[in-house]
Design a protein around this motif. Structure first.
Motif, PDB file in Angstrom:
ATOM      1  N   THR A 165       4.017-122.431  65.007  1.00 25.68           N
ATOM      2  CA  THR A 165       4.229-123.752  64.410  1.00 25.68           C
ATOM      3  C   THR A 165       3.040-124.678  64.619  1.00 25.68           C
ATOM      4  OG1 THR A 165       5.356-124.570  66.408  1.00 25.68           O
ATOM      5  CG2 THR A 165       6.732-123.603  64.670  1.00 25.68           C
ATOM      6  N   GLU A 166       2.400-124.608  65.777  1.00 22.66           N
ATOM      7  CA  GLU A 166       1.269-125.508  66.037  1.00 22.66           C
ATOM      8  C   GLU A 166       0.081-125.165  65.150  1.00 22.66           C
ATOM      9  OE1 GLU A 166      -1.139-127.557  69.740  1.00 22.66           O
ATOM     10  OE2 GLU A 166       0.175-125.843  70.128  1.00 22.66           O
TER      11      GLU A 166
ATOM     12  N   ASP B  79       0.784-126.475  61.668  1.00 22.42           N
ATOM     13  CA  ASP B  79       0.584-127.919  61.597  1.00 22.42           C
ATOM     14  C   ASP B  79      -0.898-128.289  61.641  1.00 22.42           C
ATOM     15  OD1 ASP B  79       3.270-128.365  61.387  1.00 22.42           O
ATOM     16  OD2 ASP B  79       3.572-129.026  63.453  1.00 22.42           O
TER      17      ASP B  79
ATOM     18  N   ARG C 108      -2.915-130.733  59.091  1.00 24.96           N
ATOM     19  CA  ARG C 108      -3.422-132.050  59.479  1.00 24.96           C
ATOM     20  C   ARG C 108      -4.935-132.127  59.544  1.00 24.96           C
ATOM     21  NH1 ARG C 108      -2.360-133.000  65.882  1.00 24.96           N
ATOM     22  NH2 ARG C 108      -2.895-130.942  66.649  1.00 24.96           N
TER      23      ARG C 108
ATOM     24  N   SER D  53       8.286-124.932  68.799  1.00 26.66           N
ATOM     25  CA  SER D  53       8.256-126.386  68.644  1.00 26.66           C
ATOM     26  C   SER D  53       8.332-127.083  69.995  1.00 26.66           C
ATOM     27  CB  SER D  53       9.417-126.831  67.748  1.00 26.66           C
ATOM     28  OG  SER D  53       9.407-128.232  67.575  1.00 26.66           O
TER      29      SER D  53
ATOM     30  N   GLN E 287       4.985-126.852  71.539  1.00 26.46           N
ATOM     31  CA  GLN E 287       4.048-127.721  70.836  1.00 26.46           C
ATOM     32  C   GLN E 287       4.205-129.178  71.271  1.00 26.46           C
ATOM     33  OE1 GLN E 287       4.371-127.311  66.598  1.00 26.46           O
ATOM     34  NE2 GLN E 287       2.907-128.931  66.139  1.00 26.46           N
TER      35      GLN E 287
END
Length: 497
Positions: free
Chosen positions: A210-211, A214, A218, A279, A282
C-alpha cells in the motif's frame, strides 16, 4: 443571490460534521441532528480541526463563526433552515426515510442536499411532497477544506434549485460543478472506483504494497492532477500537436491488457487482513486525528501554492481560494471607527503554519516578505485602497523594502504585525512594520518600506485622491508623536549600536 442564513445538518459523522464546520466558518448558524450518543464530541473534534486548518489557510477576515446547536429530532433541526444537508449512512431506504422526514418538516422553499456518494437523486426524491428542491450535493473529504461539490438533480429537481444550490455553495467558498445527467456514483467516484479497483488487484497480486502504491501516486500524477486535472495534463503530453496527437499516439494502448479494472477482486478475509496490516504499518503509529491534521496542513500548502500561480491570479483550487478571500475582504470592509494612533497600528494576527517553514522548522525568508506585504495591504484597506479602488485603475506599489531578521519564527508560533507611518506626501507613503511574537511581544523582524501611488492604466505615478490622503494624514499625525522605531534608516550591513 441565494443567501444561506441558517443550515441544518442531518447526520454528524465525518462528512456531516465537516459540512457543519464549513457552514459555521462561513458565518452560518447550524442545527444538527444525529442520534449517535457521541455526536457532539465527534462534531466538536471535526470543528477543532477545521478551525485549525482555516487558521493556516487564510489571513482574510472570516465572518463571526456560526453557532452549532444539537437537536433531538429532525423536525426541530430543520425548522427555519434555508439549506438542509443530509449525510446519513449510504443505504437507500434509510436515506429516503430521512429525506421524507425532512421534506415533511422543512419550509417548502428550503433546499435539501444529499451527501450520497452514488445513489440516484431520482430514487431519493421518489416519495417526497416537494421533490423539486432535492438534489445531490456530493462533497469530498475533508469537506471544510476541499472545495468541490458535485451538484446532481433528479427527474423532479427544478433547474432553479440547481442554480440556487450553485450560488449557495459559492457563499461558503466551494466550487459547485453541475453534472448534466444523473448516473450512479456521478463523476468523481466513478473515476476513483476505477483507480481503487486496479489498486486492489495490484495489492492482491503482490505487485506492490500500500505504501509503494501511494508513493507512486503522490510523487507523480497526483501533483499534476492537483492543478490541471486529467485532460489538460494529457494535452500537454501531446506536445505542440496537443490532445489529438496524444490520442493518436496512446489511444491504441487501450486495447492492450494492461488493467484489470473490469474484473472484481474478491475482498476475502485474507486480502482484507493483508491490506489492513500494510496500512497499519504505513501509518507508523499515527492516530486518525493526527493523520487528519497532517493531511490538512498539506492541503493548505498545496492550495496556497496554487493561489500564487498564474501571475498571482491563482490556478485550480488556488484561484477559488483567492476569489473567496477577495470576497471576505470586501465583505469585512473598513471599520468606521478611527484607528487608535497612540501606538503603531496592529494590523495582522496569524500563526506560522507548516507550509511556511523550512527543514529546520523555521519560517522561510519569503514568508516574512509575505507577512509584510499582507500588513501593508491591511493599511491600504484602512485608507480606502481596497479591491474596488484597485479595479478602478489606481493603487499603491511598493518601490523599496529593507527587511531585518532579528529572531526566528517557528512552526505553530503565534505572531502579530504592527505598522507606523513615518512620512507621506500626495504620492509617497513611507512606513515601518514589525513582526512580533504574540506571547512575548518580542520583535522578530522589521521592514521599512516606501510605496508609490500609481495610475495603473497610464503605468506611472499619480497623486492620490483627497479622501485617501485625508485618511493617511489622520494616522500619520498621530504617529508623528511616537518615537522613531529602532532601525529606521539603516542600510544593509550596518553594524548594530
Amino acid at each position: 443571490m441565494t443567501t444561506i442564513t441558517k443550515a441544518a445538518c442531518i447526520g454528524g459523522g465525518v462528512i456531516g460534521g465537516a459540512w457543519a464546520a464549513r457552514f459555521a466558518l462561513a458565518g452560518i448558524d447550524v442545527a444538527i441532528y444525529d442520534p449517535h450518543p457521541e455526536a457532539a464530541r465527534i462534531v466538536g473534534e471535526v470543528m477543532a480541526n477545521a478551525e485549525r486548518a482555516y487558521g493556516l489557510l487564510t489571513m482574510a477576515p472570516l465572518p463571526p463563526k456560526g453557532t452549532l446547536t444539537f437537536f433531538n429530532s429532525i423536525a426541530e433541526a430543520v425548522e427555519g433552515a434555508d439549506w438542509i444537508q443530509e449525510s446519513v449512512p449510504e443505504r437507500l431506504e434509510l436515506k429516503r426515510g430521512v429525506i421524507n422526514q425532512i421534506d415533511a418538516a422543512a419550509s417548502p422553499t428550503a433546499l435539501i442536499g444529499s451527501s450520497t456518494s452514488g445513489l440516484l437523486p431520482s430514487d431519493l426524491q421518489a416519495e417526497m411532497k416537494h421533490p423539486e428542491r432535492l438534489f445531490v450535493a456530493h462533497p469530498y473529504n475533508p469537506v471544510y477544506l476541499l472545495p468541490l461539490v458535485e451538484l446532481v438533480g433528479g427527474a423532479k429537481t427544478s433547474a432553479a434549485t440547481i442554480e440556487k444550490a450553485k450560488t449557495g455553495v459559492a457563499q461558503i467558498g466551494m466550487k459547485g460543478v453541475v453534472i448534466a445527467k444523473e448516473i450512479e456514483a456521478f463523476v468523481g467516484d466513478r473515476l476513483l472506483e476505477a483507480l481503487w479497483r486496479e489498486a486492489l488487484w495490484l495489492i492482491k497480486d503482490d505487485i506492490c504494497d500500500t505504501e509503494t502504491l501511494d508513493d507512486v501516486m503522490r510523487y507523480s500524477f497526483g501533483m499534476r492532477w492537483a492543478q490541471m486535472g486529467l485532460f489538460e495534463t494529457y494535452r500537454i503530453a501531446g506536445g505542440e500537436a496537443g490532445m489529438r496527437h496524444f490520442l493518436a499516439q496512446f489511444g491504441p494502448c487501450l486495447h492492450w491488457p494492461w488493467t484489470k479494472f473490469t474484473d472484481v477482486v474478491d475482498l476475502d478475509d485474507a486480502l482484507v487482513e493483508k491490506i489492513g496490516a500494510q496500512s497499519d504499518a504505513q501509518a507508523r503509529g499515527r492516530s486518525i486525528r493526527e493523520l487528519e491534521r497532517i493531511r490538512d496542513e498539506n492541503l493548505v500548502g498545496i492550495m496556497q501554492a496554487l493561489k500564487s500561480g498564474n501571475g498571482g491570479e491563482g490556478w485550480g483550487a488556488g484561484k477559488l481560494l483567492a476569489d473567496f478571500e477577495k470576497r471576505l475582504w470586501a465583505e469585512a470592509g473598513v471599520k468606521e471607527a478611527a484607528p487608535d494612533t497612540s501606538a503603531p497600528l496592529r494590523l495582522l494576527d496569524t500563526r506560522v503554519n507548516a507550509a511556511w517553514v523550512d527543514y529546520n522548522g523555521h519560517m522561510t525568508e519569503h514568508r516574512y516578505l509575505q507577512l509584510f506585504g499582507d500588513t501593508s495591504d491591511a493599511l491600504l484597506r484602512l485608507i480606502g485602497v481596497d479591491f474596488a479602488y484597485v479595479e478602478a485603475g489606481h493603487s499603491y506599489y511598493t518601490v523599496e523594502t529593507h527587511i531585518r531578521h532579528l529572531g526566528e519564527a517557528k512552526l505553530g508560533q503565534r505572531l502579530y504585525t504592527t505598522l507606523q507611518i513615518l512620512s507621506h506626501d500626495d504620492k509617497r507613503l513611507h512606513f515601518f512594520s514589525t513582526v512580533n511574537d504574540a506571547e512575548t511581544g518580542a520583535a522578530l523582524a522589521t521592514a521599512e518600506q516606501i510605496m508609490l501611488h500609481v495610475d495603473s492604466a497610464a503605468g506611472k505615478s499619480a497623486p492620490a485622491p483627497a479622501a485617501v490622503l485625508e485618511k493617511i494624514a489622520a494616522i500619520a499625525d498621530g504617529h508623528a508623536r511616537l518615537p522613531a522605531p529602532e532601525g529606521v534608516g539603516r542600510h544593509v550591513g550596518q553594524k548594530r549600536a
